[in-house]
Design a protein around this motif. Structure first.
Motif, PDB file in Angstrom:
ATOM      1  N   ILE A  22       2.914   6.455  -5.420  1.00  0.00           N
ATOM      2  CA  ILE A  22       3.923   7.169  -4.636  1.00  0.00           C
ATOM      3  C   ILE A  22       5.122   7.431  -5.537  1.00  0.00           C
ATOM      4  CG2 ILE A  22       4.872   5.003  -3.714  1.00  0.00           C
ATOM      5  CD1 ILE A  22       5.539   6.575  -1.151  1.00  0.00           C
ATOM      6  N   LEU A  56       3.060  11.528  -2.026  1.00  0.00           N
ATOM      7  CA  LEU A  56       1.959  10.570  -1.934  1.00  0.00           C
ATOM      8  C   LEU A  56       0.766  11.035  -2.744  1.00  0.00           C
ATOM      9  CD1 LEU A  56       1.755   9.450   1.812  1.00  0.00           C
ATOM     10  CD2 LEU A  56       2.059   7.989  -0.173  1.00  0.00           C
ATOM     11  N   SER A  66       0.869  -1.180   0.000  1.00  0.00           N
ATOM     12  CA  SER A  66       0.000   0.000   0.000  1.00  0.00           C
ATOM     13  C   SER A  66       0.901   1.224   0.000  1.00  0.00           C
ATOM     14  CB  SER A  66      -0.911   0.009   1.230  1.00  0.00           C
ATOM     15  OG  SER A  66      -0.166   0.234   2.410  1.00  0.00           O
ATOM     16  N   VAL A  67       0.352   2.356  -0.454  1.00  0.00           N
ATOM     17  CA  VAL A  67       1.160   3.582  -0.497  1.00  0.00           C
ATOM     18  C   VAL A  67       1.555   3.995   0.922  1.00  0.00           C
ATOM     19  CG1 VAL A  67       0.308   4.460  -2.700  1.00  0.00           C
ATOM     20  CG2 VAL A  67      -0.969   4.945  -0.607  1.00  0.00           C
ATOM     21  N   GLU A  68       0.704   3.728   1.908  1.00  0.00           N
ATOM     22  CA  GLU A  68       1.012   4.085   3.307  1.00  0.00           C
ATOM     23  C   GLU A  68       2.192   3.269   3.819  1.00  0.00           C
ATOM     24  OE1 GLU A  68      -2.021   3.298   2.239  1.00  0.00           O
ATOM     25  OE2 GLU A  68      -3.023   5.263   2.323  1.00  0.00           O
ATOM     26  N   GLN A  69       2.234   1.975   3.467  1.00  0.00           N
ATOM     27  CA  GLN A  69       3.348   1.135   3.900  1.00  0.00           C
ATOM     28  C   GLN A  69       4.665   1.601   3.294  1.00  0.00           C
ATOM     29  OE1 GLN A  69       2.029  -2.736   2.643  1.00  0.00           O
ATOM     30  NE2 GLN A  69       0.971  -3.184   4.584  1.00  0.00           N
ATOM     31  N   ARG A  97       9.993   7.007   5.189  1.00  0.00           N
ATOM     32  CA  ARG A  97      10.206   7.907   6.338  1.00  0.00           C
ATOM     33  C   ARG A  97      11.230   7.307   7.289  1.00  0.00           C
ATOM     34  NH1 ARG A  97       4.450   8.086   6.491  1.00  0.00           N
ATOM     35  NH2 ARG A  97       3.618   9.961   5.452  1.00  0.00           N
ATOM     36  N   GLU A 110       8.680  14.334   3.000  1.00  0.00           N
ATOM     37  CA  GLU A 110       7.686  14.776   2.028  1.00  0.00           C
ATOM     38  C   GLU A 110       7.840  16.236   1.650  1.00  0.00           C
ATOM     39  OE1 GLU A 110       3.557  13.047   2.721  1.00  0.00           O
ATOM     40  OE2 GLU A 110       4.545  12.632   4.637  1.00  0.00           O
ATOM     41  N   ALA A 152       5.333   4.599   2.186  1.00  0.00           N
ATOM     42  CA  ALA A 152       5.661   5.908   2.762  1.00  0.00           C
ATOM     43  C   ALA A 152       6.307   5.742   4.131  1.00  0.00           C
ATOM     44  CB  ALA A 152       4.404   6.769   2.861  1.00  0.00           C
ATOM     45  N   ALA A 153       5.763   4.824   4.949  1.00  0.00           N
ATOM     46  CA  ALA A 153       6.338   4.574   6.275  1.00  0.00           C
ATOM     47  C   ALA A 153       7.759   4.040   6.162  1.00  0.00           C
ATOM     48  CB  ALA A 153       5.460   3.583   7.039  1.00  0.00           C
ATOM     49  N   LYS A 184      -3.252   9.236  -4.221  1.00  0.00           N
ATOM     50  CA  LYS A 184      -4.243   8.259  -3.792  1.00  0.00           C
ATOM     51  C   LYS A 184      -3.817   6.834  -4.112  1.00  0.00           C
ATOM     52  CE  LYS A 184      -9.187   7.213  -4.025  1.00  0.00           C
ATOM     53  NZ  LYS A 184     -10.494   7.583  -4.604  1.00  0.00           N
ATOM     54  N   SER A 185      -3.303   6.608  -5.309  1.00  0.00           N
ATOM     55  CA  SER A 185      -2.960   5.244  -5.717  1.00  0.00           C
ATOM     56  C   SER A 185      -1.526   5.129  -6.232  1.00  0.00           C
ATOM     57  CB  SER A 185      -3.932   4.757  -6.798  1.00  0.00           C
ATOM     58  OG  SER A 185      -3.886   5.614  -7.922  1.00  0.00           O
TER      59      SER A 185
END
Length: 532
Positions: free
Chosen positions: A117, A112, A86-89, A95, A101, A91-92, A114-115
């Protein structure tokens, strides 16, 4: 027009006689002599210590002040088309590797959507400057393309490797992440000054009023609790003196602080303080400075701290172990809220902002099982490096060492070892437990005793069978208790070697060697000689 006043000779003679008779008094002469001797002696002592500490400061502050420790990195995570993600994973992950960012990281940046990165490595990245756009749909990586004009499709893309740790500084086993003044968030600086030294930018190294107030409180209470030290005096104590609370040390602290203020600007002094301040313990390592503390307590770079987090770091400066948010969360939160209130008093926060921050819970990084930090693996890497390089050169050159360690697998290994050793401890305790009936009748009771004995040990190594790379390593049950790496300690292999022997035998069915062994094969165990 000029006016001339002439004093009669009789009056001049009378004044001369009075002055001569005053100085002729033996008590006055003795007092004057004692005063001159004491003044000369005090001046001599002051000059001696001034020159002494000046030379100490010259030696300590010339060249590299802190060891710019070499850094050990994990293996780079590879993202492939078709992987679950997922984009959140992602991104984490970025980071945690030091990307940002808002474009303020020299390692790299990401954006980031929506779908998707977009990843752009910076000038200090492990990678080439080539960026990539990772598109994700339905929880899977659908496409990876380069960010240049060609928009070339890629089958896989490596993310920036995560920092495992900086090599500790020699025998002290301390860790620090050096930061510059410009990297320190303003709210963190405001928090520190509000609770530790409100007149930092006004005084010349010593806040005499606060020092006198602290001395009076200590005298009144009969205890030496009040410090009254400015940030500059704390640096003087941390760099050049011992933590003993004595009048002599306090005077030396003042003298060094004045000299530091003469030589360095306020920004340089605060930067020294931010990198030197003691911030508690993490396992068997000492946390030094705000940079390392931010990672240890919150798992993030100092630039990404929130207001409650910055206030918490400022709060635990006073007594890091007593105010540890892991051991004493109530104390830590109470002190944090005191810092926020102090910021309101200094005008750096509004009351509404402080109230919102006070209401925030302590959001700490999970208390790391020390094995998650791979200390045995790090020691193994360090031993290999020291065999090839000079340790001082290794740190001063700030080398980056990229390893095969898989952070996620290492964390899983640490958890597996932790769970396994608890189960084994329970079984061993049960085996060593003895119960016996004592007394008779109504006075009878059962006494339980546990026989003493050594603690079970453990080791785990995960190796990529195709490359031989070590992906995870746990060398013992508690690194803080013992640094002996049981994974590589030399001892008879015993029955642990049997699976390898059986595997080699069963492999004959695949390789076609003669004779072929199966689980039903009977092997003669008579003494034999094998020629190689």
């Amino acid at each position: 027009m000029s006016i001339h006043i002439r004093i009669p000779r009789r009056e001049q003679r009378r004044r001369r006689r009075v002055s001569q008779s005053w100085f002729a008094d033996p008590v006055v002469r003795v007092a004057f002599t004692v005063f001159v001797v004491l003044a000369v002696a005090m001046l001599g002592v002051f000059t001696y210590y001034y020159v002494k500490y000046e030379r100490i400061i010259d030696r300590r502050m010339s060249g590299q002040i802190f060891s710019n420790a070499a850094k050990i990195y994990a293996r780079a995570r590879e993202v492939r088309v078709g992987d679950k993600a997922s984009v959140e994973q992602l991104a984490a992950q970025l980071r945690h590797s030091g990307y940002s960012e808002n474009g303020d990281s020299r390692l790299g940046t990401f954006k980031l959507r929506k779908s998707s990165i977009t990843v752009e490595p910076g000038p200090e990245s492990y990678h080439s400057p080539e960026g990539a756009v990772v598109r994700i749909e339905g929880g899977k990586v659908q496409k990876i393309v380069t960010t240049d004009r060609q928009q070339e499709s890629l089958a896989a893309y490596e993310l920036e490797p995560q920092l495992v740790t900086a090599l500790f500084e020699g025998e002290q086993r301390s860790k620090r992440r050096l930061i510059t003044y410009d990297e320190i968030p303003k709210m963190l600086m405001d928090a520190v000054l509000a609770i530790e030294d409100r007149r930092f930018f006004q005084h010349s190294g010593v806040n005499y009023f606060r020092l006198a107030e602290a001395a009076w409180i200590d005298l009144w209470r009969g205890r030496g609790e009040q410090g009254g030290s400015t940030l500059t005096m704390q640096i003087a104590r941390g760099f050049f003196l011992t933590p003993q609370k004595t009048i002599k040390r306090k005077l030396a602290e003042i003298l060094i602080a004045v000299q530091l203020e003469r030589r360095f600007g306020k920004q340089q002094i605060f930067e020294l303080y931010a990198n030197q301040v003691y911030m508690g313990q993490r396992g068997s390592f000492t946390i030094m400075g705000f940079g390392e503390a931010s990672q240890a307590y919150f798992g993030k770079d100092i630039k990404h701290l929130t207001l409650p987090e910055a206030a918490l770091l400022a709060a635990i400066i006073q007594r890091p172990n007593y105010l540890s948010p892991y051991k004493n969360p109530e104390r830590a939160q109470e002190r944090r809220n005191l810092v926020l209130q102090a910021m309101v008093e200094t005008g750096t926060l509004t009351r509404a902002e402080a109230d919102r921050a006070k209401a925030a819970p302590l959001k700490l990084a999970p208390p790391n099982v020390e094995a998650s930090d791979a200390p045995y693996f790090v020691d193994l890497v360090k031993d290999m490096l020291v065999a090839r390089f000079n340790e001082r050169e290794l740190n001063e050159q700030a080398y980056r060492i990229y390893t095969t360690l898989d952070p996620e697998l290492q964390h899983a290994a640490a958890e597996a070892v932790q769970g396994g050793i608890q189960a084994i401890d329970a079984r061993v305790t049960k085996m060593r437990t003895r119960k016996r009936r004592v007394g008779r009748g109504k006075n009878a009771r059962v006494e339980t005793t546990v026989l003493p004995g050594p603690l079970p040990q453990v080791a785990l190594v995960a190796i990529d069978p195709h490359t031989g790379e070590v992906l995870a390593l746990v060398g013992g049950r508690n690194y803080g208790f013992s640094q002996l790496n049981h994974a590589i300690a030399r001892r008879p292999t015993g029955s642990i070697f049997k699976p390898f022997v059986y595997a080699a035998a069963m492999n004959t069915a695949v390789s076609g060697e003669e004779p072929v062994f199966t689980p039903a094969s009977i092997v003669d165990d008579a003494p034999s000689t094998f020629m190689h």
